[in-house]
Design a protein around this motif. Structure first.
Motif, PDB file in Angstrom:
ATOM      1  N   HIS A  21       0.841  -1.196   0.000  1.00  0.00           N
ATOM      2  CA  HIS A  21       0.000   0.000   0.000  1.00  0.00           C
ATOM      3  C   HIS A  21       0.873   1.241   0.000  1.00  0.00           C
ATOM      4  O   HIS A  21       2.070   1.175   0.204  1.00  0.00           O
ATOM      5  CB  HIS A  21      -0.938  -0.009   1.207  1.00  0.00           C
ATOM      6  N   GLY A  22       0.245   2.356  -0.254  1.00  0.00           N
ATOM      7  CA  GLY A  22       0.952   3.631  -0.298  1.00  0.00           C
ATOM      8  C   GLY A  22       1.148   4.088  -1.733  1.00  0.00           C
ATOM      9  O   GLY A  22       0.793   3.410  -2.685  1.00  0.00           O
ATOM     10  N   ASN A  42       8.073   1.387  -1.237  1.00  0.00           N
ATOM     11  CA  ASN A  42       9.348   1.317  -1.942  1.00  0.00           C
ATOM     12  C   ASN A  42       9.541  -0.115  -2.415  1.00  0.00           C
ATOM     13  O   ASN A  42       9.673  -1.034  -1.603  1.00  0.00           O
ATOM     14  CB  ASN A  42      10.488   1.740  -1.011  1.00  0.00           C
ATOM     15  N   ASP A  43       9.557  -0.313  -3.732  1.00  0.00           N
ATOM     16  CA  ASP A  43       9.646  -1.666  -4.264  1.00  0.00           C
ATOM     17  C   ASP A  43      11.060  -2.241  -4.223  1.00  0.00           C
ATOM     18  O   ASP A  43      11.243  -3.431  -4.436  1.00  0.00           O
ATOM     19  CB  ASP A  43       9.087  -1.729  -5.683  1.00  0.00           C
ATOM     20  N   PHE A  97      18.499  -0.701   7.078  1.00  0.00           N
ATOM     21  CA  PHE A  97      17.206  -1.182   6.583  1.00  0.00           C
ATOM     22  C   PHE A  97      17.196  -2.683   6.392  1.00  0.00           C
ATOM     23  O   PHE A  97      16.484  -3.206   5.580  1.00  0.00           O
ATOM     24  CB  PHE A  97      16.867  -0.535   5.243  1.00  0.00           C
ATOM     25  N   GLY A  98      18.001  -3.364   7.092  1.00  0.00           N
ATOM     26  CA  GLY A  98      17.939  -4.816   7.078  1.00  0.00           C
ATOM     27  C   GLY A  98      18.767  -5.471   6.001  1.00  0.00           C
ATOM     28  O   GLY A  98      19.383  -4.838   5.157  1.00  0.00           O
ATOM     29  N   ASN A  99      18.745  -6.774   6.066  1.00  0.00           N
ATOM     30  CA  ASN A  99      19.496  -7.617   5.152  1.00  0.00           C
ATOM     31  C   ASN A  99      18.611  -7.918   3.957  1.00  0.00           C
ATOM     32  O   ASN A  99      17.756  -8.786   4.006  1.00  0.00           O
ATOM     33  CB  ASN A  99      19.903  -8.894   5.882  1.00  0.00           C
TER      34      ASN A  99
END
Length: 118
Positions: A21-22, A42-43, A97-99
């Motif tokens: 969404h967004g 953000n894809d 932002f993670g792996n």
């Protein structure tokens, strides 16, 4: 929320865990006002990001009055600080932002803001 049979399986994930969404972040519907919250999907990092107009802040750019939106505070927290960020593999330090290796087929990829600003 995953469903097994007829029972709902509640967990640390919130209701948005699998929701795409967004907006894409390039434009928004008319009528955005002070105090609003915007959601951008953000894809690349496969997640929706929430932005808020904290303190109803306004800025001027080339003679145009605009509203400043910043990410909500939980966006950059790791999974220890905000458990639902575990679904984004945010197990490292705050600000990472993670792996993203998990979603990029094994390519070692990590995302953050420049200089770990948060």
């Amino acid at each position: 929320v995953p469903v097994w049979g007829t029972a709902r399986n509640e967990s640390v994930w919130d209701v948005d865990a699998n929701l795409v969404h967004g907006r894409n972040g390039e434009q928004f519907a008319p009528g955005v006002e002070k105090g609003d919250e915007l959601v951008i999907f953000n894809d690349i990092i496969w997640r929706a990001l929430r932005f808020q107009n904290a303190d109803e802040e306004e800025v001027w750019f080339k003679g145009i009055k605009m509203l400043r939106f910043t990410p909500v505070s939980t966006t950059f927290m790791n999974a220890s600080e905000h458990p639902s960020n575990a679904r984004y593999y945010q197990f490292g330090p705050r600000g990472l932002f993670g792996n993203l290796t998990m979603i990029e087929q094994g390519v070692p990829l990590f995302a953050s803001l420049p200089h770990f600003l948060h």
